[in-house]
Motif scaffolding. Structure first.
Motif, PDB file in Angstrom:
ATOM      1  N   PRO A 220       0.772  -1.337   0.079  1.00  0.00           N
ATOM      2  CA  PRO A 220       0.035  -0.029  -0.076  1.00  0.00           C
ATOM      3  C   PRO A 220       0.624   1.197   0.069  1.00  0.00           C
ATOM      4  N   LEU A 221       2.030   1.294   0.464  1.00  0.00           N
ATOM      5  CA  LEU A 221       2.930   2.536   0.369  1.00  0.00           C
ATOM      6  C   LEU A 221       3.307   2.398  -0.956  1.00  0.00           C
ATOM      7  N   LEU A 222       3.689   1.662  -1.723  1.00  0.00           N
ATOM      8  CA  LEU A 222       4.053   1.836  -2.884  1.00  0.00           C
ATOM      9  C   LEU A 222       2.968   2.290  -3.831  1.00  0.00           C
ATOM     10  N   ARG A 223       1.720   2.296  -3.488  1.00  0.00           N
ATOM     11  CA  ARG A 223       0.543   2.700  -4.308  1.00  0.00           C
ATOM     12  C   ARG A 223       0.243   4.099  -4.074  1.00  0.00           C
ATOM     13  N   GLN A 224       1.068   4.824  -3.115  1.00  0.00           N
ATOM     14  CA  GLN A 224       0.871   6.287  -2.719  1.00  0.00           C
ATOM     15  C   GLN A 224       1.380   7.030  -4.071  1.00  0.00           C
ATOM     16  N   LEU A 259       8.131  -6.660  -3.469  1.00  0.00           N
ATOM     17  CA  LEU A 259       8.403  -5.598  -3.904  1.00  0.00           C
ATOM     18  C   LEU A 259       7.372  -5.315  -5.228  1.00  0.00           C
ATOM     19  N   VAL A 260       6.786  -6.160  -5.719  1.00  0.00           N
ATOM     20  CA  VAL A 260       5.912  -5.928  -6.947  1.00  0.00           C
ATOM     21  C   VAL A 260       4.560  -6.359  -6.558  1.00  0.00           C
ATOM     22  N   ALA A 261       4.365  -6.759  -5.119  1.00  0.00           N
ATOM     23  CA  ALA A 261       2.920  -7.137  -5.014  1.00  0.00           C
ATOM     24  C   ALA A 261       1.916  -5.938  -5.357  1.00  0.00           C
ATOM     25  N   ALA A 262       2.368  -4.686  -4.984  1.00  0.00           N
ATOM     26  CA  ALA A 262       1.533  -3.804  -5.368  1.00  0.00           C
ATOM     27  C   ALA A 262       0.586  -3.526  -6.610  1.00  0.00           C
ATOM     28  N   TRP A 263       1.341  -3.979  -7.678  1.00  0.00           N
ATOM     29  CA  TRP A 263       0.889  -3.961  -9.077  1.00  0.00           C
ATOM     30  C   TRP A 263       0.306  -5.164  -9.537  1.00  0.00           C
ATOM     31  N   LEU A 264       0.403  -6.325  -8.971  1.00  0.00           N
ATOM     32  CA  LEU A 264      -0.340  -7.637  -9.271  1.00  0.00           C
ATOM     33  C   LEU A 264      -1.615  -7.763  -9.484  1.00  0.00           C
ATOM     34  N   GLY A 265      -2.150  -7.845 -10.725  1.00  0.00           N
ATOM     35  CA  GLY A 265      -3.539  -7.826 -11.071  1.00  0.00           C
ATOM     36  C   GLY A 265      -4.026  -6.443 -10.670  1.00  0.00           C
ATOM     37  N   GLY A 266      -3.348  -5.254 -10.804  1.00  0.00           N
ATOM     38  CA  GLY A 266      -3.646  -4.096 -10.478  1.00  0.00           C
ATOM     39  C   GLY A 266      -3.133  -2.956 -11.599  1.00  0.00           C
ATOM     40  N   ALA A 268      -1.041  -0.165 -13.352  1.00  0.00           N
ATOM     41  CA  ALA A 268       0.228  -0.187 -13.413  1.00  0.00           C
ATOM     42  C   ALA A 268       1.042   1.032 -12.747  1.00  0.00           C
ATOM     43  N   PRO A 269       2.593   0.551 -12.260  1.00  0.00           N
ATOM     44  CA  PRO A 269       3.074   1.549 -11.278  1.00  0.00           C
ATOM     45  C   PRO A 269       3.682   2.765 -12.118  1.00  0.00           C
ATOM     46  N   ASP A 270       3.910   3.659 -11.315  1.00  0.00           N
ATOM     47  CA  ASP A 270       4.773   5.067 -12.139  1.00  0.00           C
ATOM     48  C   ASP A 270       5.753   4.494 -12.806  1.00  0.00           C
ATOM     49  N   ALA A 271       6.282   5.150 -13.750  1.00  0.00           N
ATOM     50  CA  ALA A 271       7.096   4.646 -14.610  1.00  0.00           C
ATOM     51  C   ALA A 271       8.644   4.725 -13.895  1.00  0.00           C
ATOM     52  N   ALA A 272       8.761   6.013 -13.213  1.00  0.00           N
ATOM     53  CA  ALA A 272      10.215   6.199 -12.606  1.00  0.00           C
ATOM     54  C   ALA A 272      10.151   4.959 -11.199  1.00  0.00           C
TER      55      ALA A 272
END
Length: 477
Positions: A220-224, A259-266, A268-272
């Motif tokens: 959840p912190l990485l989805r901020q 480290l990548v769980a924030a974006w599994l099935g969700g 896309a992360p910020d590119a940087a």
């Protein structure tokens, strides 16, 4: 020679040092204390206690097992046996914490004996596992005993208990993990304050529990927003890999998953942020296409996501290299077409093959790393080739005026992705015919403005890979 064993001499020196430390500073004469210098020479510093040799511990286990076989013995054990017992309470076979009456005897001695208490705290964090018998209760007892002790050598444990409730077996690791990820102090400062800067403690079982808690807390912190997410990621990386080396190399698979769980099935992360995570994982685990064994424990879903990131990196790098080395006014149409495939998540894997002039440039592109092959047998050293896996197909896209080719991946002549080198002849063998295309040797990129070649390529992908693209998808933006 002294009549006292070395261990008792050291313990006496440590007790003297603790007593001296409790005196007011004004008690000492001005200048360097000769007593302090003597203590330093005798090795009575702040080093954490270390367990005796294995043979000593196994003999101790046998004695205590026999003594406590039927519960608390009539005659009390030797104090030195109870002093060393913490080192075998939760380690070895069988763990001595299961001997009836032993753990209460150790706790009773620890209440009035500093060395036993220090050994007990050290063994507790080294062997930490809340499922082990007596470990939760011992943590509660340690919190009380350390709070009541005046031993300065227990200061870091007192501070850790005050800061995060370290000896709370259920919540302590999670609280410390949250402190490490959220601050406000630097990661190294928190570990120093809590006593985990010592190399042995830094890789003990308690720190492993903290790492697992941190990885569970991180998504959840990485989805901020990018700023706070980037800060959390960098703090996590500082903990996971101090001095650029993994704290727990054997945990690299679960670490990658966290480290990548924030974006599994969700989303896309910020590119940087994605690039930071990708670079960290490639550095510590290697490329999953080249070192799949390092990624097995991460799980298929994680590997698939990271390979997708790497496919994007290869594709974007290919576009940049074409800009540098190929003067093709129609290239933006090819970029738009393959970007549409990427946006639909259809490119499962991608691999670059570069001529000798091009791979010198590629080495300067951080996102690519060493994930490319070298092209030989081509008359033009500026050529670059993009190999892609889309469903059951392997496709080969050339820079300059090269043709697009496709093969079923199970065909013997289909190029394999991930090789270090390729000869030109391997990449131009006859493949599948493209619908409505007259050329048997691959698809030329004619009629880009009208979507001619794109339509033919789309028909092949729809028929063979189930990927459906429309002219709207492949038009340059």
């Amino acid at each position: 020679m002294s009549d006292y064993p070395a261990s008792e001499t050291r313990e006496a020196i440590e007790a003297l040092k603790a007593a001296l430390g409790a005196l007011p500073r004004a008690w000492f004469p001005s200048g360097t204390s000769h007593t302090a210098a003597m203590l330093q020479k005798l090795g009575a510093g702040e080093r954490p206690p270390r367990p005796p040799q294995e043979a000593h511990l196994e003999a101790l286990r046998a004695r205590l097992r026999a003594l406590f076989a039927a519960g608390p013995p009539a005659a009390p054990p030797e104090p030195r046996d109870l002093r060393d017992a913490p080192w075998i309470l939760w380690s070895g076979k069988p763990p001595a914490a299961g001997f009836p009456g032993l753990l209460p005897a150790v706790l009773a001695q620890a209440a009035g004996h500093g060395r036993t208490l220090r050994n007990l705290a050290e063994a507790w964090v080294r062997d930490f596992d809340p499922k082990l018998p007596g470990l939760r209760e011992t943590g509660s007892a340690l919190a009380r005993l350390i709070a009541a002790s005046v031993d300065r050598r227990l200061g870091h444990w007192r501070e850790a208990q005050a800061l995060v409730g370290l000896f709370d077996a259920e919540h302590g690791p999670k609280r410390l993990a949250e402190r490490l990820l959220r601050g406000p102090e630097a990661v190294g400062e928190i570990l120093e304050r809590c006593g985990f800067a010592d190399p042995a403690r830094a890789t003990g079982a308690y720190m492993l529990a903290v790492q697992r808690a941190a990885l569970a807390t991180l998504p959840p912190l990485l989805r901020q927003a990018p700023g706070p997410a980037g800060t959390a990621l960098r703090r996590a990386q500082a903990f996971l890999a101090p001095a650029s080396r993994l704290r727990f190399p054997e945990e690299r698979g679960p670490m990658a998953a966290g480290l990548v769980a924030a974006w599994l099935g969700g989303a896309a992360p910020d590119a940087a942020l994605r690039d930071e995570v990708q670079e960290f994982l490639l550095h510590h685990l290697g490329d999953p296409r080249l070192k799949p064994q390092n990624w097995t424990a991460a799980g298929e879903e994680v590997v698939r996501l990271v390979r997708g990131w790497l496919a994007r990196a290869s594709l974007e790098t290919f576009f940049r290299l074409i800009d540098e080395h190929a003067l093709d006014r129609h290239w933006r149409y090819r970029e738009a077409f393959w970007s549409a495939c990427l946006q639909k998540g259809a490119i499962d894997d991608a691999w670059l093959v570069l001529g000798r002039n091009v791979h010198a440039s590629a080495r300067a592109i951080r996102a690519l790393g060493s994930a490319y092959g070298c092209l030989s047998g081509s008359s033009d050293p500026n050529h670059a080739v993009l190999l892609m896996r889309i469903g059951p197909l392997v496709l080969c896209e050339w820079s300059h005026n090269g043709r697009l080719r496709a093969w079923p991946a199970d065909w013997r002549q289909a190029p394999q992705l991930g090789c270090a080198g390729y000869d030109r002849d391997e990449l131009v063998v006859r493949g599948l015919p493209f619908p409505d295309a007259p050329e048997p040797e691959g698809l030329t990129h004619r009629g880009s403005e009208s979507g001619l070649w794109q339509g033919r390529a789309a028909k092949l992908l729809a028929k063979r890979a189930g990927l459906h693209l429309t002219p709207t998808d492949w038009q340059p933006r």
